[in-house]
Scaffold this active site. Structure first.
Site, mmCIF file in Angstrom:
data_model
loop_
_atom_site.group_PDB
_atom_site.id
_atom_site.type_symbol
_atom_site.label_atom_id
_atom_site.label_comp_id
_atom_site.label_asym_id
_atom_site.label_seq_id
_atom_site.Cartn_x
_atom_site.Cartn_y
_atom_site.Cartn_z
ATOM 1 N N VAL A 1 -1.277 13.576 2.282
ATOM 2 C CA VAL A 1 -1.098 14.042 0.907
ATOM 3 C C VAL A 1 -2.077 13.256 0.029
ATOM 4 O O VAL A 1 -2.213 12.037 0.194
ATOM 5 C CB VAL A 1 0.356 13.812 0.434
ATOM 6 C CG1 VAL A 1 0.541 14.275 -1.002
ATOM 7 C CG2 VAL A 1 1.337 14.528 1.364
ATOM 8 N N TYR B 1 -0.511 0.996 11.484
ATOM 9 C CA TYR B 1 0.337 1.884 10.678
ATOM 10 C C TYR B 1 1.072 2.876 11.578
ATOM 11 O O TYR B 1 2.284 3.082 11.433
ATOM 12 C CB TYR B 1 -0.537 2.612 9.674
ATOM 13 C CG TYR B 1 0.206 3.550 8.745
ATOM 14 C CD1 TYR B 1 1.005 3.060 7.723
ATOM 15 C CD2 TYR B 1 0.077 4.934 8.882
ATOM 16 C CE1 TYR B 1 1.675 3.915 6.865
ATOM 17 C CE2 TYR B 1 0.734 5.802 8.025
ATOM 18 C CZ TYR B 1 1.537 5.286 7.018
ATOM 19 O OH TYR B 1 2.199 6.149 6.167
#
Length: 264
Positions: free
Chosen positions: A193, A158
């Site tokens: 988040v 990622y």
């Protein structure tokens, strides 16, 4: 002082049906933009678009497919009279240690996170440049990640794709400038988040034995963040609205950290 006002502008948000994308769509609509939610999730995306109001809409989009991009942009231009902003938000994250690398997982992240962003830039440029279907310039905002700026275990693939988004952003800004397209290209680096993706990361890193629990994983992130908290969807969405607006008219080829200082 220029306000964040997107009145009269058409904004396409990929991966806009949920999570950060949904927050971005709402913030851009609140700023006056005509928002086109672009996603594979037809029902969720259509429902969100309806909730935003009559001037907004939904288009089906597979960001990894060139033909899907062609159709989505053509529909957007035809239905909304142009295209002024593209937000390349769609992304996937697979948590795995490097010793457990699964090639198919990495290919999927490369296709969605990197190729999907590249195709978004391609079709934004083609539509927005002089002589294009929209032809009045505009802005592209790519969603990278704080993972592109820090070394966090278990997200090597990622991190690599989001680092690629950062480099791609800068090359795209230079090409647009050199070729006179009139399109600004910037990216944001969101911090962690607690969306579904963020919560999944906390659970999975704990499952790998990197932290005692998901709560400990979150605590470690907060400890690394000078602002002392996790990010909120609105934090990221407001930064995207800023970059889409004339308030950022001389911001180009930049990466904007929206991570509470975690990646400094």
């Amino acid at each position: 002082m220029t306000q964040i006002d997107l009145t009269g502008r058409t904004v396409l948000v990929t991966g806009g049906a949920q999570g950060l994308g949904e927050g971005m769509a709402r913030a851009l609509a609140d700023s006056g933009g005509r928002v086109v939610v672009a996603d594979l999730q037809d029902e969720a995306g259509g429902t969100l678009a309806k909730s935003l109001g009559e001037q907004h809409g939904f288009v089906h989009l597979d960001v990894t497919d060139d033909a899907s991009w062609t159709a989505a942009v053509a529909e957007t231009v035809e239905r909304f009279g142009g295209l002024d902003v593209v937000v390349n938000n769609a992304g996937v994250e697979v948590t795995q240690l490097l010793v457990d690398t699964e090639p198919d997982d990495v290919r999927r992240m490369l296709e969605v996170n990197l190729l999907g962003t590249m195709l978004g830039i391609k079709h934004a440029f083609r539509a927005m440049r002089p002589g294009g279907a929209a032809g009045r310039g505009g802005a592209v905002i790519n969603v990278a990640s704080v993972a592109a700026t820090i070394a966090f275990p278990s997200i090597g693939g990622y991190s690599a794709t989001k680092s690629g988004v950062d480099r791609l952003t800068r090359v795209a800004a230079m090409e647009s400038g050199k070729l006179g397209y009139g399109v600004r290209v910037n990216c944001v680096y969101p911090g962690l988040v607690p969306t579904a993706m963020g919560q999944k990361l906390a659970v999975e890193t704990a499952g790998l034995g990197l932290f005692e629990s998901p709560e400990a994983a979150v605590g470690a992130v907060v400890e690394l963040t000078p602002s002392g908290r996790l990010g909120e969807v609105a934090d990221i969405a407001d930064a995207v609205a800023f970059l889409a607006s004339d308030a950022a008219r001389f911001v180009n080829g930049a990466g904007l950290p929206v991570d509470g200082g975690m990646g400094m």
